[in-house]
Design a protein around this motif. Structure first.
Motif, PDB file in Angstrom:
ATOM      1  N   ALA A 198       0.828  -1.205   0.000  1.00 16.05           N
ATOM      2  CA  ALA A 198       0.000   0.000   0.000  1.00 16.05           C
ATOM      3  C   ALA A 198       0.862   1.254   0.000  1.00 16.05           C
ATOM      4  CB  ALA A 198      -0.927  -0.003   1.215  1.00 16.05           C
ATOM      5  N   HIS A 199       1.918   1.278   0.796  1.00 18.12           N
ATOM      6  CA  HIS A 199       2.765   2.469   0.850  1.00 18.12           C
ATOM      7  C   HIS A 199       3.593   2.626  -0.421  1.00 18.12           C
ATOM      8  CE1 HIS A 199       1.496   2.724   5.004  1.00 18.12           C
ATOM      9  NE2 HIS A 199       2.023   3.927   5.037  1.00 18.12           N
ATOM     10  N   GLU A 200       3.945   1.517  -1.072  1.00 18.43           N
ATOM     11  CA  GLU A 200       4.601   1.627  -2.380  1.00 18.43           C
ATOM     12  C   GLU A 200       3.691   2.337  -3.378  1.00 18.43           C
ATOM     13  OE1 GLU A 200       7.521  -2.319  -2.376  1.00 18.43           O
ATOM     14  OE2 GLU A 200       5.470  -2.448  -3.166  1.00 18.43           O
ATOM     15  N   LEU A 201       2.413   1.969  -3.379  1.00 19.56           N
ATOM     16  CA  LEU A 201       1.465   2.593  -4.297  1.00 19.56           C
ATOM     17  C   LEU A 201       1.248   4.065  -3.963  1.00 19.56           C
ATOM     18  CD1 LEU A 201      -1.155  -0.267  -4.664  1.00 19.56           C
ATOM     19  CD2 LEU A 201       0.335   0.619  -6.462  1.00 19.56           C
ATOM     20  N   TRP A 202       1.032   4.371  -2.667  1.00 18.14           N
ATOM     21  CA  TRP A 202       0.796   5.765  -2.294  1.00 18.14           C
ATOM     22  C   TRP A 202       2.009   6.632  -2.605  1.00 18.14           C
ATOM     23  CZ3 TRP A 202      -3.803   7.225  -2.252  1.00 18.14           C
ATOM     24  CH2 TRP A 202      -4.833   6.485  -1.664  1.00 18.14           C
ATOM     25  N   ALA A 203       3.214   6.119  -2.330  1.00 18.57           N
ATOM     26  CA  ALA A 203       4.418   6.897  -2.626  1.00 18.57           C
ATOM     27  C   ALA A 203       4.530   7.139  -4.132  1.00 18.57           C
ATOM     28  CB  ALA A 203       5.654   6.175  -2.103  1.00 18.57           C
ATOM     29  N   ASP A 204       4.234   6.114  -4.931  1.00 23.48           N
ATOM     30  CA  ASP A 204       4.288   6.258  -6.386  1.00 23.48           C
ATOM     31  C   ASP A 204       3.223   7.231  -6.878  1.00 23.48           C
ATOM     32  OD1 ASP A 204       5.019   5.496  -9.159  1.00 23.48           O
ATOM     33  OD2 ASP A 204       3.046   4.558  -9.148  1.00 23.48           O
ATOM     34  N   TRP A 205       2.001   7.078  -6.399  1.00 24.80           N
ATOM     35  CA  TRP A 205       0.905   7.918  -6.886  1.00 24.80           C
ATOM     36  C   TRP A 205       1.080   9.364  -6.491  1.00 24.80           C
ATOM     37  CZ3 TRP A 205      -3.634   4.143  -5.314  1.00 24.80           C
ATOM     38  CH2 TRP A 205      -3.620   3.051  -6.182  1.00 24.80           C
ATOM     39  N   LEU A 206       1.512   9.616  -5.245  1.00 20.11           N
ATOM     40  CA  LEU A 206       1.727  10.998  -4.816  1.00 20.11           C
ATOM     41  C   LEU A 206       2.919  11.619  -5.548  1.00 20.11           C
ATOM     42  CD1 LEU A 206       1.066  10.547  -1.008  1.00 20.11           C
ATOM     43  CD2 LEU A 206      -0.192  12.110  -2.497  1.00 20.11           C
ATOM     44  N   GLY A 207       3.941  10.812  -5.823  1.00 19.42           N
ATOM     45  CA  GLY A 207       5.106  11.323  -6.525  1.00 19.42           C
ATOM     46  C   GLY A 207       4.844  11.618  -7.989  1.00 19.42           C
ATOM     47  N   SER A 208       3.979  10.832  -8.605  1.00 23.95           N
ATOM     48  CA  SER A 208       3.704  10.984 -10.039  1.00 23.95           C
ATOM     49  C   SER A 208       2.552  11.940 -10.328  1.00 23.95           C
ATOM     50  CB  SER A 208       3.383   9.616 -10.648  1.00 23.95           C
ATOM     51  OG  SER A 208       2.145   9.119 -10.138  1.00 23.95           O
ATOM     52  N   GLY A 209       1.787  12.300  -9.310  1.00 23.68           N
ATOM     53  CA  GLY A 209       0.611  13.141  -9.518  1.00 23.68           C
ATOM     54  C   GLY A 209      -0.654  12.367  -9.801  1.00 23.68           C
ATOM     55  N   ARG A 210      -0.561  11.029  -9.782  1.00 23.56           N
ATOM     56  CA  ARG A 210      -1.788  10.224  -9.949  1.00 23.56           C
ATOM     57  C   ARG A 210      -2.796  10.566  -8.854  1.00 23.56           C
ATOM     58  NH1 ARG A 210      -5.991   8.409  -9.757  1.00 23.56           N
ATOM     59  NH2 ARG A 210      -6.807   6.327 -10.253  1.00 23.56           N
ATOM     60  N   VAL A 211      -2.293  10.809  -7.654  1.00 15.24           N
ATOM     61  CA  VAL A 211      -3.112  11.270  -6.528  1.00 15.24           C
ATOM     62  C   VAL A 211      -2.477  12.546  -5.985  1.00 15.24           C
ATOM     63  CG1 VAL A 211      -3.907  10.751  -4.184  1.00 15.24           C
ATOM     64  CG2 VAL A 211      -3.894   8.944  -5.915  1.00 15.24           C
ATOM     65  N   ARG A 212      -3.314  13.525  -5.639  1.00 15.27           N
ATOM     66  CA  ARG A 212      -2.839  14.734  -4.980  1.00 15.27           C
ATOM     67  C   ARG A 212      -3.495  14.838  -3.600  1.00 15.27           C
ATOM     68  NH1 ARG A 212      -3.833  19.814  -8.537  1.00 15.27           N
ATOM     69  NH2 ARG A 212      -5.909  18.878  -8.725  1.00 15.27           N
ATOM     70  N   LYS A 213      -2.795  15.484  -2.679  1.00 11.50           N
ATOM     71  CA  LYS A 213      -3.304  15.635  -1.321  1.00 11.50           C
ATOM     72  C   LYS A 213      -3.634  17.097  -1.065  1.00 11.50           C
ATOM     73  CE  LYS A 213      -4.233  13.648   2.599  1.00 11.50           C
ATOM     74  NZ  LYS A 213      -3.405  12.598   3.187  1.00 11.50           N
ATOM     75  N   PHE A 214      -4.845  17.329  -0.546  1.00  9.92           N
ATOM     76  CA  PHE A 214      -5.299  18.680  -0.248  1.00  9.92           C
ATOM     77  C   PHE A 214      -5.827  18.761   1.187  1.00  9.92           C
ATOM     78  CE2 PHE A 214      -5.454  18.753  -4.827  1.00  9.92           C
ATOM     79  CZ  PHE A 214      -5.127  20.055  -5.160  1.00  9.92           C
ATOM     80  N   ALA A 215      -5.746  19.953   1.741  1.00 11.11           N
ATOM     81  CA  ALA A 215      -6.484  20.306   2.953  1.00 11.11           C
ATOM     82  C   ALA A 215      -7.502  21.357   2.574  1.00 11.11           C
ATOM     83  CB  ALA A 215      -5.538  20.845   4.016  1.00 11.11           C
ATOM     84  N   LEU A 216      -8.711  21.251   3.142  1.00 15.73           N
ATOM     85  CA  LEU A 216      -9.785  22.186   2.816  1.00 15.73           C
ATOM     86  C   LEU A 216     -10.556  22.569   4.061  1.00 15.73           C
ATOM     87  CD1 LEU A 216      -9.966  19.614   0.509  1.00 15.73           C
ATOM     88  CD2 LEU A 216     -11.375  21.324  -0.581  1.00 15.73           C
TER      89      LEU A 216
END
Length: 221
Positions: A198-216
């Motif tokens: 799971a952390h391999e995927l999250w690190a890859d996705w956040l690094g590549s822009g597949r997923v972005r993290k926001f605070a609102l």
């Protein structure tokens, strides 16, 4: 979340002495305990896990925190100045129902403060890769903003935290790999394998822009 991020989100949400805060999916309530200790807010944390709630109570010690076990949604009745949802928006497949519940317990002018894993829904192939994929329901920012509006909530502040959360996910991944033997001894080899995957995927996705993290922060009209 880092302590600096919790404090920044709390400031934007107007959390302070006497402000009533409902923390959904609080887990062991690290952010909640920090806010109560530093800001003096009135706090209720909810989580579906009985063991997490019990641990939160023990860790809170003499802090004036309250905790309850509850499956969400629905959100229990009440009136609050601020509702928090940190790191868990992606776990709710029906975000429209959740946001309606959140709006229902906010006082007029109340604030919904959240973090968001933003991106297109997972493809079938990505769902096969992700452990516990039934808890990963991504949503794009434009769609969530529209759903917030339907619930009577207007976004007043947002900030992207992708870089910081990529760094955190990567650091955790390195530590899990380095401490693999000890972790496996505590949670078992299968759970360790899934944790690392799971952390391999999250690190890859956040690094590549597949997923972005926001605070609102969104305010109830």
């Amino acid at each position: 979340m880092r302590a600096t991020e919790i404090r920044r989100l709390a400031a934007r949400a107007g959390i302070g002495p006497g402000v009533s805060v409902l923390d959904l999916c609080c887990g062991t309530a690290g952010p909640g305990r920090l806010l109560v200790a530093e800001l003096g807010c009135r706090y209720l944390g909810l989580d579906s896990s009985a063991s997490a709630v019990e641990l939160a109570r023990r860790l809170a010690g003499d802090l004036p925190c309250r905790f309850e076990q509850a499956e969400l949604p629905p959100v229990p009745d009440g009136r609050f100045d601020v509702v928090l949802l940190l790191e868990t928006m992606l776990a709710f497949p029906d975000k429209r129902a959740l946001l309606a519940d959140v709006a229902g317990v906010l006082a007029p002018g109340g604030r919904f403060a959240l973090t968001l894993e933003e991106g297109r829904p997972l493809t079938p192939g990505e769902r096969r890769q992700m452990p516990d994929a039934d808890t990963v329901w991504l949503v794009e920012l434009a769609e969530l903003t529209e759903l917030l509006g339907e619930a009577g909530l207007t976004v007043t502040w947002s900030e992207e935290w992708s870089a910081a959360h990529h760094a955190t996910a990567t650091a955790l991944l390195h530590r899990y790999r380095a401490d693999a033997r000890g972790i496996a001894g505590q949670i078992g080899p299968l759970a360790l394998t899934e944790l690392i995957a799971a952390h391999e995927l999250w690190a890859d996705w956040l690094g590549s822009g597949r997923v972005r993290k926001f605070a609102l922060v969104a305010v109830k009209r």
